[in-house]
Structure formats: structure tokens, C-alpha cells
Design a protein around this motif. Structure first.
Motif: not given
Length: 276
Positions: A78-87, A130-145
């Protein structure tokens, strides 16, 4: 200028154990041989498997490579929250591809860090995190991980976002460092709490109280190496071989045997990460 503390002596072996969160690259693993050397030191004291975790794109690439180099290593990306602006778009595409790799067992570490904005140059702002966190949540759900969370001074906001987005089936709070109230809320939601060397710190009273409230089936143990070396080695470099020190400290806090805790956390890691 003070000298760095020497590496801790190896602990008495405690088996079986899984280091649920480490950073092999930050511990000096740059190739297959160096990776194997770190894992060999861990295996010598009972830590037979490790999950190496990414906090930026290069670390994510390394984590998946390391997991293919050594069957005892698994990746989380994943991308760490402090680096979310690189996503950006290309980074998202590559993280998604890496996270889909069979050797990647979790999407993480992601989440919210409200400590560093304004203190660290270039740190992502809370809205970007927060925007990056929401994207990672969606990714985890789509991948089932499983979703592996980094939380620093963001308890209420993390729970709010997880509730709003709908949490994945498995949520892991890495290096749980909150109080008993947050522990109860996480346990009620069925989240897994992973404890690091901080639980051995005598001044971590709120955390130590929280650690007693988590049922055995929701506990993991980790080093977060090379950081958070357990007492009495605080300030020395951490590595996966140091995990038995943390497990024994956590077992003492919880009033159970280290052997029982090792067995429980290993079973939990195998279930949560689907380790083979």
C-alpha cells in the motif's frame, strides 16, 4: 554524539511465531541473500514466517520480490498515509497489480496519520490521506484480502471512514497503540489488533490495559522492525528475531503463558493472512 545501541542479544526461542508486520528492506534486506539472512536469524528463535510491509511504491515492489525469493516471507503493499499525495493514477495501477500477486497477503499499511501533517515536509494532508484510505479499502474488498491499518492520533476518523465505506471482511490494526475504549470498539467490530514492542514499555499504561481486553482470536504480534524495539532494548535496532521478547511481555500483561500466546497468534496469522 551518542553511539547507536548495539543489536539485542537473541532471545530464548519461542515457537511457533509469525511476525505479522516488519519492514525487511528497512532492516537492510536488498537482495535474496540478505533477506534469507534476516529470516534465518528469526527462524533460529522460532519466528518461522514474516510479513514484510510496504509504505511506498518502491517498498511495495521489494515486498513482492522478497516474498518470491523466500517461501517464509509474505508481502503487504500500500501507500503509507503520510505519502498519500503520491497516489496518482499510475501508482494506483501498480499497487493494485502488486496487491493481486498470490504472495501478497494484505493491503497495507494504509489508514490515517494525524500526527505528522504540519510537522513533516511534504506530508499528505488529512483530506488526501482520507481519500487514499478509501481507495485502499475498496482495493482490499475487491481483492478479498485483509486491510492493514496504520493509525496515529486518528481513532475516531478511522472508525468513521471504515463505517462509511464498509470495512473489508478482515481489518488489522497494526501496532495497536490506542486505549481501552478504542480496543473495545475494535473488538466489537471484529477487528484484529496487532501488538508490537510498545506493549513492553512500562509507561504505556493505557496500551497495556487495552491489551488485556482483546480476545485471543483477535490478537497478532509484530515487530514493526527496524522500529519499536521492545524493553529493555528500546533504542536499539529491531529485527524479526526480537519478536519473542514482545510476546513474553504481552503474555505477562495478559496473564497467560507465552507458549499459549505464541500458538494462538500463529493460528490467527495463518487464518487472517491465509498463510500456507
Amino acid at each position: 554524539m551518542s553511539k547507536a545501541r548495539p543489536a539485542p542479544e537473541p532471545p530464548q526461542p519461542l515457537s511457533p511465531l509469525v511476525d505479522a508486520h516488519t519492514h525487511l528492506d528497512a532492516c537492510g534486506a536488498s537482495d535474496a541473500a540478505a533477506t534469507a539472512a534476516i529470516v534465518d536469524r528469526a527462524a533460529a528463535v522460532g519466528v518461522g514466517r514474516v510479513v514484510t510491509v510496504a509504505d511506498d511504491l518502491e517498498a511495495a515492489r521489494f515486498a513482492v520480490r522478497a516474498a518470491h525469493w523466500d517461501e517464509r516471507v509474505f508481502a503487504a503493499v500500500a501507500i503509507h498515509p503520510t505519502r498519500a499525495n503520491s497516489l496518482d493514477e499510475s501508482t494506483r495501477a501498480e499497487i493494485e497489480s502488486l496487491a493481486a500477486d498470490p504472495r501478497c497477503v494484505s493491503v497495507g499499511e494504509t489508514g490515517l496519520d494525524l500526527y505528522w501533517p504540519g510537522k513533516l515536509d511534504g506530508c499528505a494532508e488529512p483530506a488526501e490521506q482520507e481519500e487514499a484510505f478509501r481507495w485502499h479499502i475498496d482495493l482490499a474488498k475487491r481483492l478479498g484480502k485483509p486491510l492493514m491499518i496504520h493509525n496515529r492520533e486518528a481513532d475516531a476518523d478511522l472508525l468513521r471512514v471504515l463505517h462509511a465505506e464498509g470495512a473489508p471482511e478482515t481489518v488489522i490494526f497494526h501496532c495497536f497503540s490506542s486505549d481501552a475504549d478504542m480496543a473495545r470498539k475494535c473488538v466489537d467490530a471484529g477487528y484484529v489488533l496487532s501488538f508490537s514492542g510498545t506493549v513492553s514499555f512500562k509507561n504505556a499504561k493505557a496500551l497495556r490495559e487495552a491489551a488485556t481486553l482483546v480476545p485471543p482470536e483477535l490478537v497478532l504480534v509484530e515487530t514493526d522492525a527496524p522500529f519499536l524495539t521492545p524493553h529493555p532494548f528500546r533504542g536499539a535496532p529491531n529485527e524479526s528475531y526480537c519478536l519473542p521478547y514482545t510476546v513474553r511481555a504481552l503474555a505477562e500483561v495478559r496473564g497467560e503463558s507465552a507458549e499459549d500466546l505464541a500458538a494462538a497468534t500463529t493460528a490467527n496469522a495463518e487464518r487472517v493472512y491465509r498463510l500456507s
